[in-house]
Scaffold this motif. Structure first.
Motif: not given
Length: 334
Positions: A101, A118, A121-122, A125, A184, A188, A191, A277
């Motif tokens: 990461f 962002t 990655t969100v 995830q 990314p 994510g 993760m 998050i």
């Protein structure tokens, strides 16, 4: 095969307590990111900053492991758990996901910008949170992919995109960003697996202290190898700063990893991740208001997107038993 406790024997973290703890865990991450980012600027070297963060975290969690009875007990459980294959041996390398990461962050934020990084990655995830819960590799056991959980996940990604939309630029070449976005996105996605592996290890070690120690050990190993390669190719950057707060990122990471390892057993990987998050967005908003940096944008979509994220967490996390909504088939009973 992963050996985990009976899913019905979950620890005493009801949703009313566990979800706020996940939010608090997420609050830590923007502060950690701000500190590590400042250190990277000071050193003019993102890899060295990452090594400093992981190494200080490793020192702190090693000291806690040696100084506390629970920590020493966890240390004694690590090797037997690995030897007995209580869980797949590669779980001890969960910390490498954290290192990956950091690599994704170092190499793509400058190209993509914080906002797109962002969202990527969100999205990764959230998708993997659904998958990991369905596979049942976290210690809480299998959790079904329901329409409500999918709706909550989609709302979360949309809310995060809305919250960070003021940071988007209008001149980017979309085609040129496709490949960089993959890094990314994958970071994510991994993760959730990291959280599940750390949660399972925590069960067998008997404490999140040991799982956090192993996590930082693996991540530090990966980053030190990367740093040695970097030093051989490009040489060293600026000297380390004397201000103490530059070294607080690692200890903050200890808190986040330890709490997440505890929470996944009670909440599942998806809800733990969504709660974190939401905490990240709230923490970022507070930091941008209280300690703004150059280029900080606090606009109405940022506030409304953060509030929508909190609502999406409620949608995804509540049990919503059949018959909860008037007009639905079976509303009078199950």
């Amino acid at each position: 095969m992963v050996t985990v406790p009976n899913p019905s024997h979950r620890p005493a973290f009801p949703l009313a307590l566990g979800l706020p703890l996940a939010l608090v865990t997420g609050l830590v991450l923007p502060l950690q990111g701000r500190i590590n980012g400042a250190l990277a600027v000071k050193l003019e070297d993102g890899i060295t900053a990452s090594v400093v963060s992981f190494t200080t975290g490793l020192v702190v969690i090693a000291a806690i492991s040696l100084a506390t009875p629970k920590g020493r007990s966890g240390l004694q459980s690590i090797l037997p758990a690995v030897r007995n294959r209580s869980f797949p041996p590669y779980y001890v390398m969960a910390g490498a996901v954290g290192a990956f990461f950091v690599f994704a962050q170092s190499f793509t934020v400058g190209l993509l910008g914080v906002a797109l990084f962002t969202v990527a990655t969100v999205t990764g995830q959230t998708l993997s949170g659904l998958l990991v819960d369905r596979m049942g590799i976290a210690p809480g056991g299998k959790r079904s992919i329901t329409g409500v959980r999918v709706l909550g996940s989609v709302l979360t990604v949309a809310a995060v995109a809305w919250a960070v939309s003021p940071r988007f630029g209008g001149t980017a070449d979309v085609g040129a960003l496709v490949l960089p976005v993959i890094l990314p996105l994958v970071a994510g996605f991994l993760m959730s697996f990291q959280q599940a592996m750390n949660g399972t290890a925590t069960v067998h070690y008997g404490t999140p202290i040991a799982a956090t120690l192993v996590n930082f050990l693996a991540g530090s190993l990966v980053l030190w190898v990367a740093l040695l390669i970097k030093l051989a190719v490009a040489g060293a950057g600026n000297p380390l700063p004397s201000e103490w707060w530059y070294y607080a990122g690692g200890p903050l990471g200890c808190i986040a990893i330890g709490l997440a390892a505890l929470l996944v057993r009670s909440l599942g990987v998806l809800v733990t991740g969504l709660g974190m998050i939401a905490g990240q967005l709230v923490g970022s908003l507070v930091l941008d208001v209280v300690i703004p940096t150059a280029g900080t944008v606090v606009a109405l979509p940022t506030v409304l997107g953060t509030l929508l994220t909190l609502a999406a967490i409620v949608v995804a996390s509540l049990p919503w038993p059949r018959g909860s909504f008037p007009g639905r088939p079976g509303a009078k009973g199950r």
